[in-house]
Design a protein around this motif. Structure first.
Motif, PDB file in Angstrom:
ATOM      1  N   UNK A  85       0.826  -1.207   0.000  1.00 49.09           N
ATOM      2  CA  UNK A  85       0.000   0.000   0.000  1.00 49.09           C
ATOM      3  C   UNK A  85       0.864   1.263   0.000  1.00 49.09           C
ATOM      4  N   UNK A  86       1.907   1.274   0.833  1.00 48.78           N
ATOM      5  CA  UNK A  86       2.781   2.435   0.912  1.00 48.78           C
ATOM      6  C   UNK A  86       3.567   2.623  -0.379  1.00 48.78           C
ATOM      7  N   UNK A  87       4.065   1.519  -0.931  1.00 53.45           N
ATOM      8  CA  UNK A  87       4.882   1.616  -2.142  1.00 53.45           C
ATOM      9  C   UNK A  87       4.095   2.179  -3.314  1.00 53.45           C
ATOM     10  N   UNK A  88       2.765   1.981  -3.313  1.00 58.12           N
ATOM     11  CA  UNK A  88       1.947   2.536  -4.386  1.00 58.12           C
ATOM     12  C   UNK A  88       1.426   3.934  -4.042  1.00 58.12           C
ATOM     13  N   UNK A  89       1.059   4.147  -2.794  1.00 63.56           N
ATOM     14  CA  UNK A  89       0.420   5.417  -2.438  1.00 63.56           C
ATOM     15  C   UNK A  89       1.398   6.574  -2.422  1.00 63.56           C
ATOM     16  N   UNK A  90       2.681   6.314  -2.121  1.00 64.82           N
ATOM     17  CA  UNK A  90       3.642   7.415  -2.053  1.00 64.82           C
ATOM     18  C   UNK A  90       3.930   8.001  -3.434  1.00 64.82           C
TER      19      UNK A  90
END
Length: 219
Positions: A85-90
């Motif tokens: 989730x973080x790798x895509x949302x950032x």
């Protein structure tokens, strides 16, 4: 007097750029967004002519083998979820950046011909005007024209070459568009609105308008 802006660009003094190139950029590269994954697959499975189609399929296969294996090294499912989730949302900042830099600019099909390469770069990009302390948040890519002209130049140096590029564009009567963040949003929304009206006009066949350009442009 120089007639070709490419020749002028090649003759830019090297001392305009700090001699010591830094290895790091202001903002590290992030994994590509999920929409690009989908667009890539749609393009590769389409009937359109795609250079190195087999090589692209091989690259996708390697990535989707490596990435799940990497995620599986995390001990728990919550950690795996938050990592993905973080790798895509950032990438949200970069997504907004690329949208503002290109959506409201001109679009063309195919590679440049003759001496119009510099002209196409100037017409197809928008710069975002901001204070230097915002360079990290934009990743330096608010200087999109400079990035196109010097793709291998570390992005922390793009602000230094911007005045030189601006003067070069002025010399050859080429557009150099540098908008505020709010102005760029207004231009982008206006372009999307125009494309939406063209798309919903069923009485008009879809010819070479913004919708046609969006569906046929790749690279």
């Amino acid at each position: 007097m120089d007639r070709d802006p490419r020749q002028s660009l090649q003759r830019l003094r090297l001392d305009q750029i700090p001699p010591r190139r830094r290895r790091g950029d202001p903002q590290p590269r992030r994994p590509r967004r999920h929409r690009l994954f989908i667009q890539t697959l749609l393009l590769l499975f389409s009937k359109r002519e795609v250079p190195d189609r087999a090589l692209n399929f091989a690259g996708i296969l390697v990535f989707w083998t490596w990435f799940p294996l990497l995620v599986s090294c995390l001990p728990t499912w919550p950690e795996r979820f938050f990592f993905v989730f973080t790798s895509f949302s950032v990438t949200a900042l970069q997504h907004i950046q690329f949208t503002l830099n290109h959506f409201a600019a001109d679009v063309y099909m195919g590679p440049p011909t003759g001496g119009d390469w510099f002209e196409k770069q100037a017409a197809g990009t928008l710069d975002i005007s901001c204070s230097s302390y915002m360079d990290w948040f934009f990743g330096g890519l608010q200087f999109q024209l400079e990035h196109h002209l010097f793709p291998r130049l570390p992005r922390c140096h793009l602000r230094k070459v911007a005045p030189v590029v601006q003067e070069l564009c002025k010399k050859h009567n080429l557009p150099y568009r540098s908008l505020s963040w709010w102005e760029a949003n207004v231009w982008t929304i206006r372009t999307l609105k125009k494309a939406a009206y063209q798309a919903r006009d069923a009485a008009n066949p879809v010819v070479k308008n913004l919708v046609w350009e969006a569906l046929n442009t790749h690279g």
